[in-house]
Design an enzyme around this catalytic site. Structure first.
Site, mmCIF file in Angstrom:
data_model
loop_
_atom_site.group_PDB
_atom_site.id
_atom_site.type_symbol
_atom_site.label_atom_id
_atom_site.label_comp_id
_atom_site.label_asym_id
_atom_site.label_seq_id
_atom_site.Cartn_x
_atom_site.Cartn_y
_atom_site.Cartn_z
ATOM 1 N N ARG A 46 -16.065 14.791 -10.860
ATOM 2 C CA ARG A 46 -15.371 14.525 -9.593
ATOM 3 C C ARG A 46 -16.331 13.818 -8.625
ATOM 4 N NH1 ARG A 46 -15.184 18.413 -6.169
ATOM 5 N NH2 ARG A 46 -14.513 20.008 -7.658
ATOM 6 N N TYR A 98 3.096 -1.331 5.273
ATOM 7 C CA TYR A 98 3.609 -0.739 4.034
ATOM 8 C C TYR A 98 4.299 0.603 4.330
ATOM 9 C CZ TYR A 98 3.422 1.549 -0.524
ATOM 10 O OH TYR A 98 3.747 2.218 -1.666
ATOM 11 N N ASP A 170 -5.955 -3.036 5.637
ATOM 12 C CA ASP A 170 -5.330 -2.968 4.316
ATOM 13 C C ASP A 170 -5.252 -4.411 3.801
ATOM 14 O OD1 ASP A 170 -3.565 -2.944 2.150
ATOM 15 O OD2 ASP A 170 -2.271 -1.394 3.010
ATOM 16 N N LYS A 195 -2.297 -3.192 -7.327
ATOM 17 C CA LYS A 195 -1.662 -4.498 -7.178
ATOM 18 C C LYS A 195 -2.561 -5.591 -7.774
ATOM 19 C CE LYS A 195 1.149 -1.738 -5.063
ATOM 20 N NZ LYS A 195 1.184 -1.525 -3.625
#
Ligand SMILES: *Cc1c(COP(=O)(O)O)cnc(C)c1O
Length: 384
Positions: A46, A98, A170, A195
């Site tokens: 992690r 978004y 973003d 994306k």
């Protein structure tokens, strides 16, 4: 190193144990220690994983930053930035961003006492008037999803610096190949790596890139404490995707331009939203901060009915009806009922996102084939 070379070589070091040219998928949860506390810099996956580390290094290089951090999704990356804040802090965010970011802010973080102001970021003044002593973060997105509005990153960064407010951009729609917000003055860049970075519609992932060591340490602490880390297989896929980011974006931009011009000239089309047009209100700023205009386009038909929109959406053969964007294949989307359904209708209409708006993610197929597909579907729509 020039960009085209960086996409191939950033973060890529031959594997020390075998010489493997591609970073292996280190599918492990833990690492054997020589003695208590004596290890090779890896303790638990992690906190550290070599595949993730290679990707994070690549993300930093291609986004013109010092440090990269990878997350289990784009919204997990956004969530990590929000965890820098505390109750009473205020955020200024874009009014047409978004839908999932809006949902995270309005449905989750407002519950924890964080105050949000949603403004049209097309004018920097709109941001300045909302700033007060509690303002800690400006959240910008440019071009916006799905209306392709442009925010002036340099202008917003100047205001943010003057008031000592963090600016996070973003950069999902532009990708690091077209726009690098850190070099324009932003503090943090966020990506949905799902994306363009991944580019093949086969992975969900997010990323943050920054320059400041203290900010990196704080965000790394959040990444490992809250645990929204991506698995090594997904890191491998995004690392591989980055290798072709440069040439993919070139073709996305070429095809995007061809389709935008085709739609604009089409007698059945009312309006096309694409920042490459000289009459787009953000064109000059887009030109000054982006290398090209990308493959995302929205448009409306003159025949402004749901029936026509529906006929168009189900009439394409190459453009698949699906959420998401940035993959090699072309997609068609209906924001009002799909990606932006979580925004209340009134709010959505107020921000200019109408019921019949259609969004395209233009892929890297042959442009003539894509145009013929759209032409056919538009014909179906207007005769439906
Ligand atoms: C998809 C998307 C996100 C969210 O990313 P996920 O990887 O789906 O969590 C955030 N911002 C923009 C602009 C996006 O398109």
């Amino acid at each position: 190193m020039k960009k085209a070379t960086q996409y191939i070589h950033a973060g890529a070091h031959p594997d020390p144990s075998t010489g493997a040219i591609m970073t292996p998928i280190y599918q492990t949860s833990t690492y054997v220690q020589e003695a208590p506390g004596v290890n090779k810099g890896f303790e638990y996956a992690r906190s550290q994983n070599p595949t993730r580390q290679a990707l994070e290094e690549a993300l930093a290089v291609i986004e013109e930053g010092k440090f990269g951090l990878a997350f289990g999704s784009g919204v997990a990356a956004t969530d990590a930035v929000m965890k820098l804040l505390k109750p009473g802090d205020e955020v200024i965010a874009a009014s047409d961003m978004y839908g999932g970011t809006y949902r995270l802010f309005s449905k989750i973080y407002s519950k924890f006492g964080i105050v949000f102001h949603y403004v049209d970021m097309g004018a920097v003044d709109n941001i300045e008037t909302k700033i007060n002593a509690n303002t800690k973060l400006i959240w910008a997105e440019t071009p916006t999803n799905p209306l392709m509005n442009i925010a002036d990153i340099r202008g917003i960064a100047a205001v943010a610096q003057q008031h000592k407010i963090l600016l996070c951009v973003d950069n999902t729609f532009a990708s690091p190949a077209l726009q690098n917000p850190l070099s324009l003055g932003a503090d943090i860049v966020m990506h949905s790596a799902t994306k363009y970075l991944g580019g093949h519609s086969d992975v969900i992932q997010g990323a943050l890139v920054m320059n400041d060591q203290a900010l990196r340490d704080e965000l790394y602490f959040i990444q490992k404490s809250c645990g929204a880390v991506p698995g090594p297989m997904d890191c491998f896929l995004v690392l591989r995707g980055i290798k072709t980011l440069g040439i993919r974006m070139e073709r996305h931009c070429q095809n995007g331009a061809a389709i935008a011009h085709f739609l604009k000239a089409h007698p059945a089309v009312k309006k096309v939203y694409w920042p490459g047009f000289e009459d787009h209100p953000g064109h000059a700023i887009a030109k000054s901060q982006m290398k090209d205009f990308g493959g995302m386009i929205s448009f409306e038909l003159k025949l402004d009915t749901m029936e026509a929109a529906r006929a168009l959406l189900s009439g394409t053969r190459l453009f698949s009806l699906a959420e998401s964007l940035g993959g090699v294949e072309s997609l068609i989307n209906h924001p009002a009922s799909m990606t932006h359904a979580s925004i209340p209708r009134e709010e959505r209409i107020k921000n200019g996102l109408g019921d019949t708006l259609i969004r395209l993610s233009v892929g890297i197929e042959d442009a003539e084939d894509l145009i013929a597909d759209l032409d056919h579907a538009i014909q179906l729509a207007i005769t439906s």
